[in-house]
Write a protein that holds these residues in place. Structure first.
Motif, PDB file in Angstrom:
ATOM      1  N   MET A  49      31.820  48.361  32.505  1.00  0.00           N
ATOM      2  CA  MET A  49      33.218  48.002  32.273  1.00  0.00           C
ATOM      3  C   MET A  49      33.845  47.273  33.459  1.00  0.00           C
ATOM      4  O   MET A  49      34.991  46.889  33.423  1.00  0.00           O
ATOM      5  CB  MET A  49      34.038  49.264  31.981  1.00  0.00           C
ATOM      6  N   THR A  50      33.078  47.112  34.556  1.00  0.00           N
ATOM      7  CA  THR A  50      33.605  46.368  35.695  1.00  0.00           C
ATOM      8  C   THR A  50      33.986  44.959  35.259  1.00  0.00           C
ATOM      9  O   THR A  50      33.227  44.290  34.560  1.00  0.00           O
ATOM     10  CB  THR A  50      32.567  46.298  36.818  1.00  0.00           C
ATOM     11  N   GLY A  51      35.155  44.504  35.648  1.00  0.00           N
ATOM     12  CA  GLY A  51      35.631  43.188  35.257  1.00  0.00           C
ATOM     13  C   GLY A  51      36.350  43.172  33.921  1.00  0.00           C
ATOM     14  O   GLY A  51      36.902  42.137  33.532  1.00  0.00           O
ATOM     15  N   HIS A  52      36.358  44.289  33.216  1.00  0.00           N
ATOM     16  CA  HIS A  52      37.029  44.356  31.920  1.00  0.00           C
ATOM     17  C   HIS A  52      38.548  44.291  32.112  1.00  0.00           C
ATOM     18  O   HIS A  52      39.114  44.992  32.937  1.00  0.00           O
ATOM     19  CB  HIS A  52      36.655  45.651  31.201  1.00  0.00           C
ATOM     20  N   ARG A  53      39.192  43.462  31.334  1.00  0.00           N
ATOM     21  CA  ARG A  53      40.645  43.303  31.412  1.00  0.00           C
ATOM     22  C   ARG A  53      41.296  44.197  30.375  1.00  0.00           C
ATOM     23  O   ARG A  53      40.937  44.166  29.188  1.00  0.00           O
ATOM     24  CB  ARG A  53      41.029  41.841  31.186  1.00  0.00           C
ATOM     25  N   MET A  54      42.268  44.991  30.799  1.00  0.00           N
ATOM     26  CA  MET A  54      42.961  45.909  29.914  1.00  0.00           C
ATOM     27  C   MET A  54      44.425  45.504  29.834  1.00  0.00           C
ATOM     28  O   MET A  54      45.096  45.365  30.867  1.00  0.00           O
ATOM     29  CB  MET A  54      42.820  47.351  30.428  1.00  0.00           C
ATOM     30  N   ILE A  55      44.914  45.309  28.618  1.00  0.00           N
ATOM     31  CA  ILE A  55      46.311  44.934  28.393  1.00  0.00           C
ATOM     32  C   ILE A  55      47.100  46.207  28.087  1.00  0.00           C
ATOM     33  O   ILE A  55      46.709  47.001  27.228  1.00  0.00           O
ATOM     34  CB  ILE A  55      46.444  43.947  27.219  1.00  0.00           C
ATOM     35  N   LEU A  56      48.201  46.397  28.808  1.00  0.00           N
ATOM     36  CA  LEU A  56      49.030  47.574  28.596  1.00  0.00           C
ATOM     37  C   LEU A  56      49.985  47.344  27.427  1.00  0.00           C
ATOM     38  O   LEU A  56      50.453  46.228  27.193  1.00  0.00           O
ATOM     39  CB  LEU A  56      49.819  47.899  29.861  1.00  0.00           C
ATOM     40  N   ALA A  57      50.266  48.424  26.692  1.00  0.00           N
ATOM     41  CA  ALA A  57      51.119  48.303  25.510  1.00  0.00           C
ATOM     42  C   ALA A  57      52.537  47.898  25.869  1.00  0.00           C
ATOM     43  O   ALA A  57      53.195  47.180  25.121  1.00  0.00           O
ATOM     44  CB  ALA A  57      51.115  49.626  24.739  1.00  0.00           C
ATOM     45  N   ALA A  58      53.016  48.358  27.021  1.00  0.00           N
ATOM     46  CA  ALA A  58      54.354  47.992  27.500  1.00  0.00           C
ATOM     47  C   ALA A  58      54.194  47.224  28.805  1.00  0.00           C
ATOM     48  O   ALA A  58      53.642  47.750  29.771  1.00  0.00           O
ATOM     49  CB  ALA A  58      55.207  49.238  27.705  1.00  0.00           C
ATOM     50  N   ARG A  59      54.669  45.992  28.844  1.00  0.00           N
ATOM     51  CA  ARG A  59      54.446  45.136  30.008  1.00  0.00           C
ATOM     52  C   ARG A  59      55.000  45.736  31.290  1.00  0.00           C
ATOM     53  O   ARG A  59      54.409  45.621  32.360  1.00  0.00           O
ATOM     54  CB  ARG A  59      55.053  43.755  29.761  1.00  0.00           C
ATOM     55  N   ASP A  60      56.158  46.411  31.201  1.00  0.00           N
ATOM     56  CA  ASP A  60      56.777  46.940  32.420  1.00  0.00           C
ATOM     57  C   ASP A  60      55.983  48.095  33.031  1.00  0.00           C
ATOM     58  O   ASP A  60      56.218  48.487  34.168  1.00  0.00           O
ATOM     59  CB  ASP A  60      58.220  47.364  32.170  1.00  0.00           C
ATOM     60  N   GLU A  61      55.024  48.650  32.280  1.00  0.00           N
ATOM     61  CA  GLU A  61      54.198  49.714  32.838  1.00  0.00           C
ATOM     62  C   GLU A  61      53.307  49.194  33.965  1.00  0.00           C
ATOM     63  O   GLU A  61      52.902  49.963  34.841  1.00  0.00           O
ATOM     64  CB  GLU A  61      53.336  50.364  31.753  1.00  0.00           C
ATOM     65  N   ALA A  62      53.003  47.911  33.957  1.00  0.00           N
ATOM     66  CA  ALA A  62      52.169  47.342  35.014  1.00  0.00           C
ATOM     67  C   ALA A  62      52.880  47.429  36.360  1.00  0.00           C
ATOM     68  O   ALA A  62      52.270  47.768  37.379  1.00  0.00           O
ATOM     69  CB  ALA A  62      51.806  45.895  34.685  1.00  0.00           C
ATOM     70  N   ALA A  63      54.168  47.128  36.374  1.00  0.00           N
ATOM     71  CA  ALA A  63      54.930  47.213  37.617  1.00  0.00           C
ATOM     72  C   ALA A  63      55.049  48.655  38.087  1.00  0.00           C
ATOM     73  O   ALA A  63      54.950  48.944  39.289  1.00  0.00           O
ATOM     74  CB  ALA A  63      56.318  46.604  37.420  1.00  0.00           C
ATOM     75  N   ASP A  64      55.243  49.592  37.155  1.00  0.00           N
ATOM     76  CA  ASP A  64      55.336  51.010  37.514  1.00  0.00           C
ATOM     77  C   ASP A  64      54.010  51.506  38.078  1.00  0.00           C
ATOM     78  O   ASP A  64      53.979  52.264  39.052  1.00  0.00           O
ATOM     79  CB  ASP A  64      55.726  51.843  36.292  1.00  0.00           C
ATOM     80  N   LEU A  65      52.906  51.081  37.459  1.00  0.00           N
ATOM     81  CA  LEU A  65      51.592  51.480  37.960  1.00  0.00           C
ATOM     82  C   LEU A  65      51.345  50.902  39.350  1.00  0.00           C
ATOM     83  O   LEU A  65      50.818  51.595  40.232  1.00  0.00           O
ATOM     84  CB  LEU A  65      50.497  51.018  36.996  1.00  0.00           C
ATOM     85  N   ALA A  66      51.733  49.649  39.559  1.00  0.00           N
ATOM     86  CA  ALA A  66      51.561  49.028  40.875  1.00  0.00           C
ATOM     87  C   ALA A  66      52.360  49.772  41.935  1.00  0.00           C
ATOM     88  O   ALA A  66      51.878  50.001  43.054  1.00  0.00           O
ATOM     89  CB  ALA A  66      51.982  47.559  40.819  1.00  0.00           C
ATOM     90  N   ALA A  67      53.588  50.183  41.605  1.00  0.00           N
ATOM     91  CA  ALA A  67      54.412  50.933  42.556  1.00  0.00           C
ATOM     92  C   ALA A  67      53.766  52.280  42.869  1.00  0.00           C
ATOM     93  O   ALA A  67      53.746  52.721  44.033  1.00  0.00           O
ATOM     94  CB  ALA A  67      55.811  51.133  41.993  1.00  0.00           C
ATOM     95  N   PHE A  68      53.232  52.942  41.869  1.00  0.00           N
ATOM     96  CA  PHE A  68      52.549  54.225  42.045  1.00  0.00           C
ATOM     97  C   PHE A  68      51.345  54.068  42.980  1.00  0.00           C
ATOM     98  O   PHE A  68      51.167  54.846  43.924  1.00  0.00           O
ATOM     99  CB  PHE A  68      52.115  54.742  40.674  1.00  0.00           C
ATOM    100  N   LEU A  69      50.524  53.060  42.744  1.00  0.00           N
ATOM    101  CA  LEU A  69      49.347  52.835  43.590  1.00  0.00           C
ATOM    102  C   LEU A  69      49.754  52.445  45.010  1.00  0.00           C
ATOM    103  O   LEU A  69      49.105  52.838  45.986  1.00  0.00           O
ATOM    104  CB  LEU A  69      48.466  51.748  42.974  1.00  0.00           C
ATOM    105  N   GLY A  70      50.837  51.669  45.125  1.00  0.00           N
ATOM    106  CA  GLY A  70      51.316  51.283  46.455  1.00  0.00           C
ATOM    107  C   GLY A  70      51.729  52.484  47.277  1.00  0.00           C
ATOM    108  O   GLY A  70      51.490  52.544  48.495  1.00  0.00           O
TER     109      GLY A  70
END
Length: 218
Positions: free
Chosen positions: A1-22
């Motif tokens: 699954m390395t390199g697999h692109r996953m699309i999130l159901a809600a676009r704004d979740e990407a920013a929340d996930l990035a903040a969490f990882l940061g």
């Protein structure tokens, strides 16, 4: 699954996930994350440094996926496309040992529903007490060992009326899980306790500590 692109159901979740990882990287530049997906949700497990609990950040997917891999948090953060609401699975890493000791997926029993303000106040009290007690130390006594001892004494207490250690409450606050003004659910999973919020969960082992932190590229 390395390199697999996953699309999130809600676009704004990407920013929340990035903040969490940061937030994870601010504590530990070598932090790891275990990704698990079995259907329409991918769960991101991390161990915030020093808190000795596990954080679980679920993200809904646009399409079902199957995945179970441990990656470097920094590498995962770099793949997040906030504009398109997507992430790409980076190269796996071996370890850390905590990644092999995750809380159970099912079998959780609700114990209590806690008012949001009660949990927020408890988190604020932890932060305030730690700051006050460290500031009272003479500069020469303000060593890492002394600070860790104060933190451990505070975090080992439990949230009043529950068996949940305050380390889990403090970690939830630090990771931004208490931002949503909604009740917090406490669940019992046998050897684990789980504090669930709308933005993620904290899991703590009963009377035990988690194994180490480090990661090694495969």
């Amino acid at each position: 699954m390395t390199g697999h692109r996953m699309i999130l159901a809600a676009r704004d979740e990407a920013a929340d996930l990035a903040a969490f990882l940061g937030r994870q990287l601010r504590w530990d530049k070598t932090a790891a994350a275990r990704l698990q997906a079995d259907g329409e949700v991918v769960a991101v497990f991390t161990r915030p440094a020093r808190f000795d609990v596990l954080a679980v950040r679920p993200c809904r997917l646009d399409e079902p996926a199957e995945l179970d891999v441990t990656v470097a948090v920094g590498a995962l953060l770099e793949t997040i496309d906030e504009e398109r609401g997507a992430l790409t699975v980076p190269e796996p890493v071996t370890g850390p040992s905590w990644a092999g000791l995750l809380p159970p997926r099912g079998g959780w029993r609700p114990v209590a529903e806690l008012p949001h303000e009660q949990v927020r106040r408890a988190a604020a009290a932890v932060v305030a007490e730690f700051r006050t007690r460290t500031e009272e130390l003479a500069p020469a006594d303000r060593t890492r060992a002394a600070l860790d001892a104060i933190a451990e004494e505070i975090w080992s207490r439990t949230l009043p009326g529950t068996p949940l250690p305050l380390r889990a409450v403090h970690a939830a606050h630090a990771l931004g899980f208490l931002r949503a003004p909604a009740p917090v659910t406490l669940l019992d999973g046998g050897a684990w306790l789980r504090m669930r919020t709308p933005l993620g969960s904290m899991a703590a082992r009963r009377g035990g500590r988690l194994p180490g932190l480090g990661v090694t590229p495969l």
